[in-house]
Design a protein around this motif. Structure first.
Motif, PDB file in Angstrom:
ATOM      1  N   ALA A 124     -11.902  45.212  20.696  1.00 23.59           N
ATOM      2  CA  ALA A 124     -11.092  45.220  21.911  1.00 23.59           C
ATOM      3  C   ALA A 124      -9.660  44.802  21.618  1.00 23.59           C
ATOM      4  O   ALA A 124      -8.702  45.372  22.174  1.00 23.59           O
ATOM      5  CB  ALA A 124     -11.716  44.295  22.953  1.00 23.59           C
ATOM      6  N   GLY A 127      -7.752  47.623  20.470  1.00 27.57           N
ATOM      7  CA  GLY A 127      -7.697  48.779  21.362  1.00 27.57           C
ATOM      8  C   GLY A 127      -8.737  49.831  21.053  1.00 27.57           C
ATOM      9  O   GLY A 127      -8.628  50.966  21.534  1.00 27.57           O
ATOM     10  N   TRP A 129     -11.750  50.869  22.138  1.00 29.44           N
ATOM     11  CA  TRP A 129     -12.602  50.583  23.280  1.00 29.44           C
ATOM     12  C   TRP A 129     -14.012  51.140  23.135  1.00 29.44           C
ATOM     13  O   TRP A 129     -14.978  50.519  23.600  1.00 29.44           O
ATOM     14  CB  TRP A 129     -11.940  51.101  24.555  1.00 29.44           C
ATOM     15  N   ALA A 193     -13.776  55.894  26.489  1.00 25.38           N
ATOM     16  CA  ALA A 193     -13.860  54.456  26.757  1.00 25.38           C
ATOM     17  C   ALA A 193     -12.484  53.903  27.095  1.00 25.38           C
ATOM     18  O   ALA A 193     -11.451  54.426  26.665  1.00 25.38           O
ATOM     19  CB  ALA A 193     -14.434  53.734  25.547  1.00 25.38           C
ATOM     20  N   ASP A 194     -12.478  52.839  27.876  1.00 29.79           N
ATOM     21  CA  ASP A 194     -11.233  52.162  28.211  1.00 29.79           C
ATOM     22  C   ASP A 194     -11.513  50.675  28.381  1.00 29.79           C
ATOM     23  O   ASP A 194     -12.637  50.196  28.244  1.00 29.79           O
ATOM     24  CB  ASP A 194     -10.604  52.754  29.474  1.00 29.79           C
ATOM     25  N   GLN A 195     -10.469  49.943  28.676  1.00 32.51           N
ATOM     26  CA  GLN A 195     -10.605  48.496  28.809  1.00 32.51           C
ATOM     27  C   GLN A 195     -11.532  48.120  29.958  1.00 32.51           C
ATOM     28  O   GLN A 195     -12.282  47.148  29.872  1.00 32.51           O
ATOM     29  CB  GLN A 195      -9.228  47.856  29.009  1.00 32.51           C
ATOM     30  N   TYR A 198     -15.157  48.201  28.881  1.00 29.18           N
ATOM     31  CA  TYR A 198     -15.485  47.039  28.046  1.00 29.18           C
ATOM     32  C   TYR A 198     -15.581  45.778  28.889  1.00 29.18           C
ATOM     33  O   TYR A 198     -16.509  44.973  28.707  1.00 29.18           O
ATOM     34  CB  TYR A 198     -14.422  46.874  26.963  1.00 29.18           C
TER      35      TYR A 198
END
Length: 223
Positions: A124, A127, A129, A193-195, A198
């Motif tokens: 994470a 970056g 993700w 995927a993105d923040q 997560y």
């Protein structure tokens, strides 16, 4: 028998000589007119008929109609390959009916929940993700196993883990299902995927650490 391609009666009854080649060309041109072919089968129908004839020939050959069974089988396989190639060219590669979802831990060896969490945080921070989501979901499942809320069982998928854990922790069943779906879509599907994905799994992991399993109720009402 008169050769009408060379001679034709004139209006006054006297024969008129017609050259052979022009007469043949005139007949051919006449037969090429669309009126004579309006009921002809289409190209697609002719191709289909040809394929069916080849299949019939192959089946007859397998049955021993003039050739050995081995020759007929080879002919049948050749026709089948040709048909398959034609369908592939026409329809494209077949799509999978369902997505395969391997077990949540993949081929990696056994690791602790703390190790999975550390790897998730490292990905994470960089970056990465998709990798962070995978490691965080593994931390969730391993953490439940370490607390004996789930039995340690190889081959378990994220969906199975969510379903089984949801029975023990019914207050988090919906969040577990959503987390498993997110994990599958990112790890084995086509979702980016993105923040936020997560963070969803990270928050769930922290909430599950504080959660207490539901007590089973006996038939008499005692816990």
């Amino acid at each position: 028998m008169p050769n009408w391609g060379e001679m034709a009666p004139a209006a006054g009854g006297a024969p008129v000589t017609t050259p052979r080649d022009p007469a043949r060309d005139a007949v051919r041109d006449e037969l090429l007119k669309a009126d004579y072919h309006r009921h002809d089968p289409s190209l697609q129908q002719r191709v289909y008929d040809w394929f069916m004839d080849r299949i019939d020939d192959a089946l007859n050959a397998i049955a021993g109609d003039g050739t050995t069974g081995t020759t007929g089988l080879i002919l049948f396989l050749v026709v089948a390959v040709v048909i398959a190639a034609a369908l592939w060219w026409r329809l494209g590669a077949p799509r999978r009916a369902a997505r395969t979802t391997p077990d949540v831990f993949g081929t990696a060896g056994p690791r602790s929940a703390a190790q999975y969490r550390a790897d998730a945080e490292r990905h994470a921070a960089a970056g990465q993700w998709a990798e962070a989501v995978r490691e965080q979901m593994r931390a969730v499942v391993r953490g439940l196993e370490e607390r004996t809320l789930l039995d340690t069982r190889p081959g378990r998928t994220a969906d199975e883990a969510a379903t089984e854990a949801g029975r023990v922790l019914p207050g988090h069943a919906a969040d577990l299902t959503a987390a498993a779906r997110t994990f599958d879509d990112i790890a084995y599907g086509e979702r980016t995927a993105d923040q936020a994905a997560y963070q969803l799994l990270r928050d769930l992991d922290q909430a599950l650490e504080r959660a207490r399993p539901a007590l089973a109720t006996a038939p008499g009402g005692a816990a």
